[in-house]
Design an enzyme around this catalytic site. Structure first.
Site, PDB file in Angstrom:
ATOM      1  N   SER A 127      10.425  59.297 -48.460  1.00  0.00           N
ATOM      2  CA  SER A 127      10.180  60.453 -49.194  1.00  0.00           C
ATOM      3  C   SER A 127      11.487  61.047 -49.429  1.00  0.00           C
ATOM      4  O   SER A 127      12.455  60.965 -48.607  1.00  0.00           O
ATOM      5  CB  SER A 127       9.408  61.393 -48.886  1.00  0.00           C
ATOM      6  OG  SER A 127       9.431  62.865 -49.489  1.00  0.00           O
ATOM      7  N   TYR A 140       5.062  66.402 -42.225  1.00  0.00           N
ATOM      8  CA  TYR A 140       5.111  65.336 -43.216  1.00  0.00           C
ATOM      9  C   TYR A 140       6.506  64.878 -43.224  1.00  0.00           C
ATOM     10  O   TYR A 140       6.696  63.598 -43.197  1.00  0.00           O
ATOM     11  CB  TYR A 140       4.759  65.916 -44.631  1.00  0.00           C
ATOM     12  CG  TYR A 140       5.106  64.750 -45.945  1.00  0.00           C
ATOM     13  CD1 TYR A 140       4.164  63.735 -46.206  1.00  0.00           C
ATOM     14  CD2 TYR A 140       6.166  65.045 -46.644  1.00  0.00           C
ATOM     15  CE1 TYR A 140       4.516  62.977 -46.942  1.00  0.00           C
ATOM     16  CE2 TYR A 140       6.558  63.929 -47.547  1.00  0.00           C
ATOM     17  CZ  TYR A 140       5.598  62.969 -47.672  1.00  0.00           C
ATOM     18  OH  TYR A 140       5.977  62.010 -48.751  1.00  0.00           O
TER      19      TYR A 140
END
Length: 247
Positions: A127, A140
């Protein structure tokens, strides 16, 4: 024809990546927790298999059913948005089981065959949050940051056997069900004390200045797979590229 196994193909990046490679004459093994045979166009070069990356038996079954794997794309993941103090530890463990340990388990399962053939590629999808950590995504980000370090180390470890490891770092895609694919509601993770802080962040999510398309990620995976240099990171999407060059 080479064979690529992609995890998390029920929607989003994984589904688009499967389409991308299928259209370019690859044998594609698209895996999903709950297989949908209508997710992709019918093709003799396509297999859709069940796979839960948190289940060692499921991993072994998928690897055996696939046979020789030239490329593994670890795409399956779950997201969570919310204040860290309000995120249950049970859910944080669930995020790490999928995003971190699931990637490691899949990777460990394919290394032996790639090492013996002295050929192969492992692409881990992380990400852009690893490039510029954002608020309300601490768990996350940590789960993806772990894979960044893991992949960098792995690339050195496996190069002796002509097996390569790469990272694809997608930006923010509004079409991705980032926080809807979990059992915890976003609103449960924003205590009243964080309300004023969180409001402009969620507004920015709703109206981002730049975004990542699913095709951006598929193309980045394709570029990573065909890269023959020592390059490790492949940002995907306009927003990820901006963060990458600013880092």
């Amino acid at each position: 024809m080479k064979t690529i196994l992609i995890t998390g193909c029920s929607s989003g990046y994984g589904l688009e990546t499967a389409r991308h490679f299928l259209a370019r004459q690859w044998n594609v093994v698209a895996t999903m927790r709950t297989p949908r045979q209508d997710a992709l166009p019918r093709s003799d070069a396509l297999r859709i298999l069940p796979l839960d990356v948190t289940d060692e038996g499921s991993i072994a079954d998928a690897i055996e059913a696939t046979g020789p794997i030239d490329v593994l794309v670890n795409n399956a993941g779950i997201g969570v948005v919310g204040a860290f103090e309000a995120t249950p530890m049970a859910h944080i463990r669930k995020v790490f089981e999928t995003n971190t340990l699931g990637v490691m388990a899949m990777t460990q399962a394919v290394i032996p065959q790639m090492r013996e053939r002295r050929s192969g590629m492992i692409v881990n999808v992380t990400s852009s949050a690893t490039l510029a950590p954002m608020p309300l995504a601490a768990a996350y980000t940590a789960s993806k940051q772990a894979i960044e370090g893991f992949t960098g180390s792995l690339a050195h470890e496996l190069q002796h056997f002509n097996v390569r490891a790469k990272l694809v770092e997608p930006g923010y895609a509004p079409t991705t069900r980032f926080a809807q694919n979990t059992s915890v509601r976003v609103e449960d993770l924003i205590p009243q004390a964080y309300a004023d802080f969180a409001a402009p962040i969620f507004q920015a999510f709703a109206q981002p200045a730049a975004t990542t398309k699913e095709t951006d990620v598929a193309e980045a995976v394709w570029n990573a797979v065909h890269d023959t240099t020592g390059r490790l990171r492949f940002p995907a999407g306009a927003d990820a590229l901006a963060l990458f060059h600013a880092a």
